[in-house]
Design a protein around this motif. Sequence first.
Motif, PDB file in Angstrom:
ATOM      1  N   UNK A 110      -7.408  -0.870 -10.765  1.00 23.29           N
ATOM      2  CA  UNK A 110      -8.302  -1.222  -9.659  1.00 23.29           C
ATOM      3  C   UNK A 110      -8.751   0.019  -8.889  1.00 23.29           C
ATOM      4  N   UNK A 111      -7.806   0.894  -8.597  1.00 25.05           N
ATOM      5  CA  UNK A 111      -8.153   2.103  -7.844  1.00 25.05           C
ATOM      6  C   UNK A 111      -8.949   3.088  -8.692  1.00 25.05           C
TER       7      UNK A 111
ATOM      8  N   UNK B 180       1.405  -0.714  -3.567  1.00 25.74           N
ATOM      9  CA  UNK B 180       1.270   0.689  -3.215  1.00 25.74           C
ATOM     10  C   UNK B 180       1.288   1.544  -4.486  1.00 25.74           C
ATOM     11  N   UNK B 181       0.653   2.705  -4.406  1.00 25.07           N
ATOM     12  CA  UNK B 181       0.708   3.689  -5.480  1.00 25.07           C
ATOM     13  C   UNK B 181       1.692   4.763  -5.045  1.00 25.07           C
TER      14      UNK B 181
ATOM     15  N   UNK C  30       2.285  16.231   2.045  1.00 23.81           N
ATOM     16  CA  UNK C  30       2.687  16.075   3.439  1.00 23.81           C
ATOM     17  C   UNK C  30       2.878  14.594   3.733  1.00 23.81           C
ATOM     18  N   UNK C  31       4.014  14.274   4.321  1.00 21.86           N
ATOM     19  CA  UNK C  31       4.287  12.868   4.607  1.00 21.86           C
ATOM     20  C   UNK C  31       3.652  12.459   5.929  1.00 21.86           C
ATOM     21  N   UNK C  32       3.320  11.160   5.988  1.00 22.47           N
ATOM     22  CA  UNK C  32       2.757  10.597   7.208  1.00 22.47           C
ATOM     23  C   UNK C  32       3.711   9.592   7.822  1.00 22.47           C
ATOM     24  N   UNK C  33       3.191   8.446   8.230  1.00 25.37           N
ATOM     25  CA  UNK C  33       3.993   7.436   8.915  1.00 25.37           C
ATOM     26  C   UNK C  33       5.052   6.867   7.988  1.00 25.37           C
ATOM     27  N   UNK C  34       6.242   6.639   8.528  1.00 23.71           N
ATOM     28  CA  UNK C  34       7.350   6.092   7.746  1.00 23.71           C
ATOM     29  C   UNK C  34       7.102   4.635   7.416  1.00 23.71           C
ATOM     30  N   UNK C  35       7.581   4.235   6.244  1.00 18.60           N
ATOM     31  CA  UNK C  35       7.511   2.844   5.800  1.00 18.60           C
ATOM     32  C   UNK C  35       8.930   2.304   5.726  1.00 18.60           C
TER      33      UNK C  35
ATOM     34  N   UNK D  98      -7.679  10.084  -3.032  1.00 21.13           N
ATOM     35  CA  UNK D  98      -8.781   9.296  -2.488  1.00 21.13           C
ATOM     36  C   UNK D  98      -8.349   7.924  -1.976  1.00 21.13           C
ATOM     37  N   UNK D  99      -7.309   7.372  -2.579  1.00 21.67           N
ATOM     38  CA  UNK D  99      -6.880   6.035  -2.194  1.00 21.67           C
ATOM     39  C   UNK D  99      -6.181   6.038  -0.840  1.00 21.67           C
ATOM     40  N   UNK D 100      -6.278   4.905  -0.120  1.00 24.93           N
ATOM     41  CA  UNK D 100      -5.535   4.748   1.136  1.00 24.93           C
ATOM     42  C   UNK D 100      -4.221   3.996   0.908  1.00 24.93           C
TER      43      UNK D 100
END
Length: 487
Positions: free
Chosen positions: A216-217, A137-138, A156-161, A265-267
Amino acid sequence: MILPVIMAGGSGSRLWPLSRQQFPKQFLTLFGHDSMLQNTANRLQGVEHAPAMVICNEAHRFAVAEQFRVNNIANSGIILEPVGRNTAPAIALAALTALSRGDDPLLLVLAADHVIKDEAAFCRSVAQATDLALQNKLVTFGIVPTAPETGYGYIKRGQALAVSSADADSQSADIGFEVAEFVEKPQLATAKQYVESGQYYWNSGMFLFKASRYIEELARFSPDILAACENALKQTHYDADFIRIDQTIFETCPDDSIDYAVMEKTDQAVVVPMDCGWSDVGSWSALWEVSDKDEYGNACRGDVININTRNSLVHATDKLVTTIGLDDVVIVETKDAILVAKQSEVQQVKQIVEQLKDENRSEWQHHREVYRPWGKYDSIDNGGRFQVKRITVKPGAKLSVQMHHHRAEHWIVVSGTAKVTNGDKEILLTENQSTYIPVGVIHALENPGKLPLELIEVQSGSYLGEDDIVRFEDRYGRIDIKEPGSC
């Protein structure tokens, strides 16, 4: 292993007159006894890491090296950017350099000019982020907001890890979140909504990721940046701790931030919250907010006396500064300039810097007292055809072998011993002794002793600019480099 990458660039305009182009805020001592750069390196003691890699521009290389040296801080190299191209290329240079050594470390990207009050919380967040970085992860660090700031970008945060707890395999703990969105600096009403929602963090500009993963990204989203950095590094030259890259090639590199080039841009972008008393100290009012204050709300440094003054920042460098009956002001005194401003107006200090540039004045660029790899000098007086400097040379140090076309110099030793080359003569001078160097004569100054050498230099002539220097020999690699005030 974590390899810290400290970004030590800066224009020196936001905290003028204390910061200057040749001495921006990362080199300033604003808290305690160490500079912001030194504090950045020191806070890494709570993290298992390799010696830091530093990225700075050519003009600041000696300041970086000296501040690391005096604090006995090791480094993995100081990469010199010949021109500024923003954070995405700078980080690419660090990642490619690390990979060229046969390693693939986790790069902990830090700015050299941030304040972090709770260093233990900083280290905990880095430790939490490590697991995610190892999963390719980045990671960006999001600062838990304390107010609806309009001067910061937001995440903005999304789904928790979650990861399994070390104490119980059946338990899990949130260590970060997917990045849902990067948001530009908002208007106040929008910033209030962000803070109230609890879903947004300040964008700190700090990151953690594998060197190979970043490359890579970058290849995926900004291949032109990567190609320019790879080609520039093919012409690398090593000079002591300094890593020099090809200027002509690097000038072709696009100017872009890591946020625009990769992170938006990265996922694979994730955000790890950090609640550590963070500030980027982007203005004098921001410095006042994070500084310790007296019972009247005043943050003072130096020789200051206040009477009936409240909620103010007073910074004295060289003189006694006194105030009476003031409220909500900033006063900053240096040897050659004084700033007095309302706290609410301090962002306009950039306009003063621009005006100084337009008027071709020196105060935007460097201080009266200028630090050099061999010591320092203080321009204590000047006129139409003369200039007087107090020069301090460190033990064992030597100025370049040089010549001037337009000025003569008279040196008077105040303390210590000077080894002087004056044409075809080499002499030793001690306290109260002097020598005269005519126009056009090759000369050099060295301190052969174990104590600092102090002397007064009186320059006289038709032109006294620092670009009237022809160097024939130099210990610090400045033969072909013209630097204001370099000596």
